[in-house]
Design an enzyme around this catalytic site. Structure first.
Site, short mmCIF file in Angstrom:
data_model
loop_
_atom_site.label_atom_id
_atom_site.label_comp_id
_atom_site.label_asym_id
_atom_site.label_seq_id
_atom_site.Cartn_x
_atom_site.Cartn_y
_atom_site.Cartn_z
N ASP A 1 -4.84 -7.17 -3.34
CA ASP A 1 -4.81 -5.98 -4.18
C ASP A 1 -3.34 -5.54 -4.24
OD1 ASP A 1 -5.33 -3.81 -5.78
OD2 ASP A 1 -6.97 -3.05 -4.56
C1 BGC Z 1 -6.53 -1.46 -7.74
C2 BGC Z 1 -7.01 -2.77 -8.29
C3 BGC Z 1 -6.25 -3.13 -9.54
C4 BGC Z 1 -4.77 -3.14 -9.23
C5 BGC Z 1 -3.92 -3.48 -10.43
C6 BGC Z 1 -5.02 -1.41 -7.59
O1 BGC Z 1 -4.60 -0.12 -7.35
O2 BGC Z 1 -7.15 -1.21 -6.51
O3 BGC Z 1 -8.40 -2.69 -8.57
O4 BGC Z 1 -6.68 -4.35 -10.05
O5 BGC Z 1 -4.38 -1.87 -8.76
O6 BGC Z 1 -3.90 -2.47 -11.36
#
Ligand code: BGC
Length: 750
Positions: free
Chosen positions: A279
């Site tokens: 993530d």
């Molecule tokens: C989120 C993810 C997301 C990523 C990219 C993170 O803050 O938890 O679900 O895909 O950001 O935007």
């Protein structure tokens, strides 16, 4: 001469655009043997790896920056999504352009692109319809392609352990089998468009509070049979290319460097062939993460850039492991077809098809929770006056915030007041970065007026309960819209609707006995007024065609058929955790090694803490069953404008057969559910969902239906044997229209 040259250019252009391996805006590659699409993806990947330089390998295993085109000198190559990884044009490997797309393709606004804002993923789960789950993924996959993306980073399947979790609208409910089957079809549809799929957030990221610091404690058996089962089924059914590891810790280790989760379970036990990406900001180390099974750091290069290069140089991380990371990425690109069918945007998104598809899913996902005295459906030709109240229902419907935020066409239908200088929220991200809730321009008021052209239909904003009640009193019917804005990065503290909306509903209901409440919520909410209103519709966040769908149900053009994928509790006191773990902790300066960037979450950094999921297997309805608690609305519940009767159950070890009859007066669709109580020796909660089927019936019609029961769904996980097993003993099947209405039972011995 000049004319001839122009003709030559025009003649050559389309041919060049069709060359295989020619990615969006990239030079044409030289042909290599791996271009042969008849070879197995693993072999093709190895052929490419044999040609790759050390630097090219390192480049593939980390992002080149998220949130837009920022890599110096190469800015024009990023498609503007949350993630970008430059490809290797000399070998015909296209860039990876990734977009968040949990409920539609995000970040359209900054490049003036249009995407269909779908109903919440939770609304898709409420359809209990795997064909519609496929349609949901199809919309996402095709719009990603049309916009120039070749990877979705949507696909959240964290189960609803915590009904106040800010991201429940992105997920698929509390039951691992329903959620797993739904995500499986959704991701299959994405990948059928030759767009790489991804399932997230692996694993146990079931609350936003302290998501980047909390340590989840949950016994292995329980985890396998609950949260992890949803991933297991989803990956099995979709063969998704990617898994995004989550921010939190599990059993003391960060999910993105958790050997049990990544190596042992995902890759070894489940045989996952794709790659694990972190993530955003969820990578914490180089060596440990690489050895534990993380394949790609996103969105930057802090640990898997130069640091990984050094670690491989010094043999701390073996070259074989770096090759494995690359192999996983490349074999997935070949398997899904992003090399053979490169993204070459040649058309704009089909807006009309998107509107139609979004409406179809919304109509099948809006749950009718109450219909006292058959107040619904309304008769559009006969009703004389309607009060429409609250939730900006004059202009739009609410959507979910955070990285899943889809940008509405024309901007927020409810523009927030301008932020003070220097404090603007981040555009397009909704509430996560301090922005206001985003409304889609789908006006319930307009649609209601269209359904009742002769009626006097008036709107009241609902900000003054007395004024709203006065309008309700003067009208034949009152429709109150209430909402709960939810977003990534924070949870709701309570189950209550915010902004005094409970008081608004009560005031309106006192003024008018024909009060219908339409909810636009991220997930379950409490409804202290439920017994005092005539009708309740849960529309989740209903998407770009939400108003049409809501009006079609209110006026009976569509007979509701959705069922709750989550339990609605009467109050927090009935939940396993009356308060969310960590919700009262105060921010402190970040400890060394804490996740950086977006992982820091909306509440700042709170000190490390444990999240002990003491309820164990008793998630959602399993908790209410085991604890003998009466929910407000049970899992699997949802009304129709007709009624159904069940009879004549025959059960065997692997299937149940029964008859469903439409005992009412109009055509309708029933979701018949099958639950199973395992032998006492299994020490399981009283029952679990093991199958379902949707039956479409004319008035008076009966159908005999069979539901196959997968062995996995009636098994328990044996940690000592590291495998699933079906115990000897009695299996009691129960069949009916909700988890609390199961008129048929039959017992089978194993
Ligand atoms: C989120 C993810 C997301 C990523 C990219 C993170 O803050 O938890 O679900 O895909 O950001 O935007």
């Amino acid at each position: 001469m000049c004319k001839r040259f122009l003709a030559l250019v025009l003649f050559c252009l389309p041919v060049a655009a069709q060359q295989p391996g020619r990615g969006f805006g990239q030079p044409q590659p030289p042909a290599g043997p791996w271009i042969n699409a008849d070879l197995p993806p693993d072999q093709r990947a190895d052929m490419v790896i044999a040609q790759m330089t050390f630097d090219e390998k390192i480049q593939l295993v980390h992002g080149a920056g998220g949130f837009g085109p920022q890599a110096a000198g190469q800015a024009n190559r990023s498609n503007g999504g949350a993630g970008w990884i430059p490809g290797i044009p000399r070998l015909g490997i296209p860039d990876l352009n990734m977009a968040d797309s949990a409920v539609g393709v995000t970040r359209g606004a900054q490049r003036s692109r249009y995407s269909t804002g779908l109903p919440s993923a939770l609304g898709a789960a409420a359809t209990w319809d795997l064909e519609l789950a496929y349609l949901y993924g199809n919309v996402i996959g095709r719009e990603l392609r049309d916009q120039g993306y070749n990877m979705s980073i949507g696909g959240g399947v964290n189960i609803t352990r915590e009904p106040r979790n800010g991201r429940n609208f992105e997920y698929l409910g509390e039951d691992p089998i329903l959620a797993g089957k739904t995500i499986g079809q959704l991701m299959k549809a994405v990948q059928d468009q030759h767009v790489l799929g991804d399932i997230k957030h692996y694993a146990l990221n079931d609350q936003e509070t302290g998501r980047n610091i909390g340590n989840v404690i949950l016994d292995k058996r329980v985890a396998r049979e609950s949260d992890l089962l949803a991933f297991e089924i989803g990956l099995r059914d979709s063969q998704a290319a990617g898994v995004m590891c989550s921010y939190n810790k599990y059993a003391g280790d960060w999910a993105c460097e958790n050997d049990y989760l990544l190596n042992q379970l995902l890759k070894k036990s489940w045989g996952f062939k794709g790659w694990v990406m972190s993530d955003w900001g969820g990578t914490h180390s180089t060596n440990k993460a690489a050895q534990a099974g993380l394949d790609q750091e996103m969105p930057g290069s802090q640990y898997f850039g130069d640091a990984l290069k050094k670690a491989v140089d010094s043999n701390e991380v073996p070259m074989a492991r770096l090759n494995d990371m690359c192999h996983r990425i490349l074999r997935s690109m070949f398997a899904v077809g992003v090399v053979d069918h490169p993204v070459t945007p040649t058309r704009v998104v089909d807006v009309f098809k998107g509107l139609e598809d979004a409406q179809k899913i919304a109509e099948a996902g809006i749950v009718l929770l109450r219909n006292a005295n058959r107040t619904l459906p309304l008769n559009g030709a006969a009703v004389k006056s309607i009060a429409v109240i609250g939730s900006h229902a004059d202009v739009g419907v609410l959507s979910g915030g955070g990285s899943a935020q889809v940008d509405p066409p024309g901007g927020n239908a409810v523009p927030p007041p301008p932020a003070p200088a220097g404090q603007g929220g981040r555009g397009g991200m909704g509430m996560m970065f301090g922005g206001a809730p985003v409304y889609f321009p789908s006006s319930p008021l307009k649609m209601i007026r269209a359904k009742a052209p002769k009626a006097k239909v008036e709107y009241n904003a609902g900000t003054d309960a007395t004024a709203a009640a006065a309008l309700a009193r003067a009208s034949e019917v009152a429709i109150v819209f209430v909402n709960q804005p939810m977003s990534e990065g924070r949870d709701a503290r309570t189950l209550s609707l915010p902004d005094n909306q409970d008081a608004l509903v009560s005031a309106v209901a006192t003024a008018n006995p024909k009060t219908i409440v339409v909810l636009e919520t991220g997930g379950p909410v409490s409804m202290p007024w439920a017994g005092n209103v005539a009708g309740i519709l849960e529309s989740w966040y209903p998407g770009i065609s939400g108003a049409q769908a809501i009006a079609n149900i209110l006026f009976g053009d569509v007979n509701p058929s959705a069922k709750l994928p989550v339990t609605f509790a009467k109050s927090e006191a009935d939940l396993p955790h009356p308060a969310i773990p960590g919700i009262d902790l105060q921010p402190v300066p970040p400890p060394a090694g804490a996740a950086g960037g977006r992982g820091m979450g909306g509440r700042g950094m709170i000190p490390p803490f444990d999240i002990p999921y003491t309820e164990g297997l008793k998630v959602g309805y399993k908790w209410f069953d085991a604890e003998n608690k009466e929910p407000l609305f049970p899992f699997g519940f949802g009304l129709s404008y007709t009624t159904f009767a069940y009879s004549d159950l025959k059960a065997s070890a692997d299937s149940v057969t029964f008859t469903v009859k439409n005992s009412g007066t109009r055509e309708g669709v029933e979701t018949a559910q099958v639950y199973c109580s395992l032998p006492a020796a299994a020490a399981e909660p009283p029952k679990r969902l093991v199958g379902w089927t949707k039956v479409s019936l004319k008035p008076g019609e009966s159908k005999r239906v069979t539901v196959k029961i997968e062995a996995l769904f009636v098994s328990v996980f044996n940690v000592d044997k590291d495998g699933w097993e079906k115990l000897a003993g009695e299996y009691k099947f129960a069949v009916g229209g909700s988890s609390r209405s199961l008129p048929l039972t039959a017992t089978v011995k194993n």
